[in-house]
Design a protein around this motif. Structure first.
Motif, PDB file in Angstrom:
ATOM      1  N   ALA A  11       0.850  -1.193   0.000  1.00 14.92           N
ATOM      2  CA  ALA A  11       0.000   0.000   0.000  1.00 14.92           C
ATOM      3  C   ALA A  11       0.887   1.245   0.000  1.00 14.92           C
ATOM      4  O   ALA A  11       2.004   1.212   0.503  1.00 14.92           O
ATOM      5  CB  ALA A  11      -0.896  -0.004   1.233  1.00 14.92           C
ATOM      6  N   PRO A  12       0.391   2.341  -0.563  1.00  9.97           N
ATOM      7  CA  PRO A  12       1.196   3.562  -0.552  1.00  9.97           C
ATOM      8  C   PRO A  12       1.425   4.054   0.876  1.00  9.97           C
ATOM      9  O   PRO A  12       0.619   3.795   1.776  1.00  9.97           O
ATOM     10  CB  PRO A  12       0.361   4.557  -1.346  1.00  9.97           C
ATOM     11  N   ILE A  13       2.509   4.742   1.056  1.00 12.02           N
ATOM     12  CA  ILE A  13       2.862   5.243   2.391  1.00 12.02           C
ATOM     13  C   ILE A  13       2.120   6.558   2.624  1.00 12.02           C
ATOM     14  O   ILE A  13       2.179   7.484   1.811  1.00 12.02           O
ATOM     15  CB  ILE A  13       4.376   5.455   2.492  1.00 12.02           C
ATOM     16  N   TYR A  14       1.411   6.638   3.731  1.00  9.47           N
ATOM     17  CA  TYR A  14       0.697   7.851   4.095  1.00  9.47           C
ATOM     18  C   TYR A  14       1.300   8.433   5.365  1.00  9.47           C
ATOM     19  O   TYR A  14       1.778   7.710   6.227  1.00  9.47           O
ATOM     20  CB  TYR A  14      -0.785   7.568   4.339  1.00  9.47           C
ATOM     21  N   ASP A  15       1.224   9.728   5.463  1.00  9.33           N
ATOM     22  CA  ASP A  15       1.640  10.400   6.688  1.00  9.33           C
ATOM     23  C   ASP A  15       0.485  10.287   7.676  1.00  9.33           C
ATOM     24  O   ASP A  15      -0.542  10.950   7.534  1.00  9.33           O
ATOM     25  CB  ASP A  15       1.970  11.862   6.388  1.00  9.33           C
ATOM     26  N   HIS A  16       0.640   9.407   8.658  1.00  6.14           N
ATOM     27  CA  HIS A  16      -0.459   9.148   9.586  1.00  6.14           C
ATOM     28  C   HIS A  16      -0.813  10.377  10.415  1.00  6.14           C
ATOM     29  O   HIS A  16      -1.969  10.568  10.778  1.00  6.14           O
ATOM     30  CB  HIS A  16      -0.116   7.965  10.491  1.00  6.14           C
ATOM     31  N   ALA A  17       0.165  11.197  10.699  1.00  2.00           N
ATOM     32  CA  ALA A  17      -0.119  12.422  11.458  1.00  2.00           C
ATOM     33  C   ALA A  17      -1.016  13.355  10.646  1.00  2.00           C
ATOM     34  O   ALA A  17      -1.947  13.952  11.186  1.00  2.00           O
ATOM     35  CB  ALA A  17       1.179  13.120  11.834  1.00  2.00           C
ATOM     36  N   GLU A  18      -0.764  13.442   9.355  1.00  2.91           N
ATOM     37  CA  GLU A  18      -1.590  14.307   8.508  1.00  2.91           C
ATOM     38  C   GLU A  18      -3.012  13.752   8.397  1.00  2.91           C
ATOM     39  O   GLU A  18      -3.993  14.496   8.470  1.00  2.91           O
ATOM     40  CB  GLU A  18      -0.972  14.445   7.130  1.00  2.91           C
ATOM     41  N   THR A  19      -3.116  12.439   8.231  1.00  4.99           N
ATOM     42  CA  THR A  19      -4.437  11.804   8.149  1.00  4.99           C
ATOM     43  C   THR A  19      -5.220  12.027   9.437  1.00  4.99           C
ATOM     44  O   THR A  19      -6.405  12.358   9.411  1.00  4.99           O
ATOM     45  CB  THR A  19      -4.281  10.294   7.883  1.00  4.99           C
ATOM     46  N   THR A  20      -4.559  11.870  10.574  1.00  5.80           N
ATOM     47  CA  THR A  20      -5.210  12.078  11.873  1.00  5.80           C
ATOM     48  C   THR A  20      -5.627  13.531  12.043  1.00  5.80           C
ATOM     49  O   THR A  20      -6.714  13.824  12.540  1.00  5.80           O
ATOM     50  CB  THR A  20      -4.257  11.667  13.008  1.00  5.80           C
ATOM     51  N   ARG A  21      -4.766  14.449  11.609  1.00  9.72           N
ATOM     52  CA  ARG A  21      -5.071  15.878  11.733  1.00  9.72           C
ATOM     53  C   ARG A  21      -6.300  16.250  10.906  1.00  9.72           C
ATOM     54  O   ARG A  21      -7.186  16.979  11.365  1.00  9.72           O
ATOM     55  CB  ARG A  21      -3.855  16.696  11.280  1.00  9.72           C
ATOM     56  N   VAL A  22      -6.389  15.734   9.696  1.00  3.79           N
ATOM     57  CA  VAL A  22      -7.534  16.020   8.835  1.00  3.79           C
ATOM     58  C   VAL A  22      -8.808  15.421   9.431  1.00  3.79           C
ATOM     59  O   VAL A  22      -9.863  16.071   9.450  1.00  3.79           O
ATOM     60  CB  VAL A  22      -7.294  15.488   7.406  1.00  3.79           C
ATOM     61  N   ALA A  23      -8.719  14.214   9.942  1.00  8.53           N
ATOM     62  CA  ALA A  23      -9.890  13.580  10.561  1.00  8.53           C
ATOM     63  C   ALA A  23     -10.344  14.363  11.787  1.00  8.53           C
ATOM     64  O   ALA A  23     -11.547  14.593  11.979  1.00  8.53           O
ATOM     65  CB  ALA A  23      -9.571  12.136  10.938  1.00  8.53           C
ATOM     66  N   ALA A  24      -9.413  14.791  12.617  1.00  6.15           N
ATOM     67  CA  ALA A  24      -9.762  15.554  13.813  1.00  6.15           C
ATOM     68  C   ALA A  24     -10.377  16.904  13.444  1.00  6.15           C
ATOM     69  O   ALA A  24     -11.353  17.334  14.062  1.00  6.15           O
ATOM     70  CB  ALA A  24      -8.521  15.765  14.679  1.00  6.15           C
ATOM     71  N   ALA A  25      -9.834  17.551  12.434  1.00  8.90           N
ATOM     72  CA  ALA A  25     -10.382  18.840  12.007  1.00  8.90           C
ATOM     73  C   ALA A  25     -11.797  18.673  11.471  1.00  8.90           C
ATOM     74  O   ALA A  25     -12.666  19.522  11.717  1.00  8.90           O
ATOM     75  CB  ALA A  25      -9.488  19.462  10.939  1.00  8.90           C
ATOM     76  N   THR A  26     -12.046  17.578  10.773  1.00  9.85           N
ATOM     77  CA  THR A  26     -13.387  17.318  10.253  1.00  9.85           C
ATOM     78  C   THR A  26     -14.373  17.104  11.388  1.00  9.85           C
ATOM     79  O   THR A  26     -15.491  17.638  11.372  1.00  9.85           O
ATOM     80  CB  THR A  26     -13.365  16.081   9.332  1.00  9.85           C
ATOM     81  N   VAL A  27     -13.976  16.348  12.398  1.00  8.15           N
ATOM     82  CA  VAL A  27     -14.850  16.099  13.551  1.00  8.15           C
ATOM     83  C   VAL A  27     -15.140  17.397  14.286  1.00  8.15           C
ATOM     84  O   VAL A  27     -16.287  17.685  14.640  1.00  8.15           O
ATOM     85  CB  VAL A  27     -14.219  15.054  14.495  1.00  8.15           C
ATOM     86  N   VAL A  28     -14.126  18.203  14.508  1.00 12.54           N
ATOM     87  CA  VAL A  28     -14.319  19.485  15.208  1.00 12.54           C
ATOM     88  C   VAL A  28     -15.238  20.389  14.401  1.00 12.54           C
ATOM     89  O   VAL A  28     -16.151  21.023  14.955  1.00 12.54           O
ATOM     90  CB  VAL A  28     -12.962  20.173  15.476  1.00 12.54           C
ATOM     91  N   PHE A  29     -15.037  20.452  13.092  1.00 10.52           N
ATOM     92  CA  PHE A  29     -15.892  21.284  12.245  1.00 10.52           C
ATOM     93  C   PHE A  29     -17.350  20.822  12.330  1.00 10.52           C
ATOM     94  O   PHE A  29     -18.255  21.638  12.470  1.00 10.52           O
ATOM     95  CB  PHE A  29     -15.406  21.231  10.798  1.00 10.52           C
ATOM     96  N   ASP A  30     -17.569  19.511  12.259  1.00 12.08           N
ATOM     97  CA  ASP A  30     -18.930  18.980  12.346  1.00 12.08           C
ATOM     98  C   ASP A  30     -19.564  19.280  13.698  1.00 12.08           C
ATOM     99  O   ASP A  30     -20.738  19.655  13.765  1.00 12.08           O
ATOM    100  CB  ASP A  30     -18.933  17.471  12.097  1.00 12.08           C
TER     101      ASP A  30
END
Length: 51
Positions: A11-30
């Protein structure tokens, strides 16, 4: 038939910190959006009761 090395199957390598940050920002926005809509609804209902 073409044989590929295991690196191509991984699988491609993802920056887990960036993925977590985007998910957290989405939850906070919602949450903020829901709380704001709820607060506006409460203010509207309260103003109708006093009218």
């Amino acid at each position: 038939m073409v044989f590929r090395s295991p690196e191509h199957l991984a699988a491609p390598i993802y920056d887990h910190a960036e993925t977590t940050r985007v998910a957290a920002a989405t939850v906070v926005f919602d949450l903020v959006t829901l709380m704001t809509k709820n607060h506006v609804a409460i203010l509207v209902l309260a103003s109708e009761e006093h009218a």
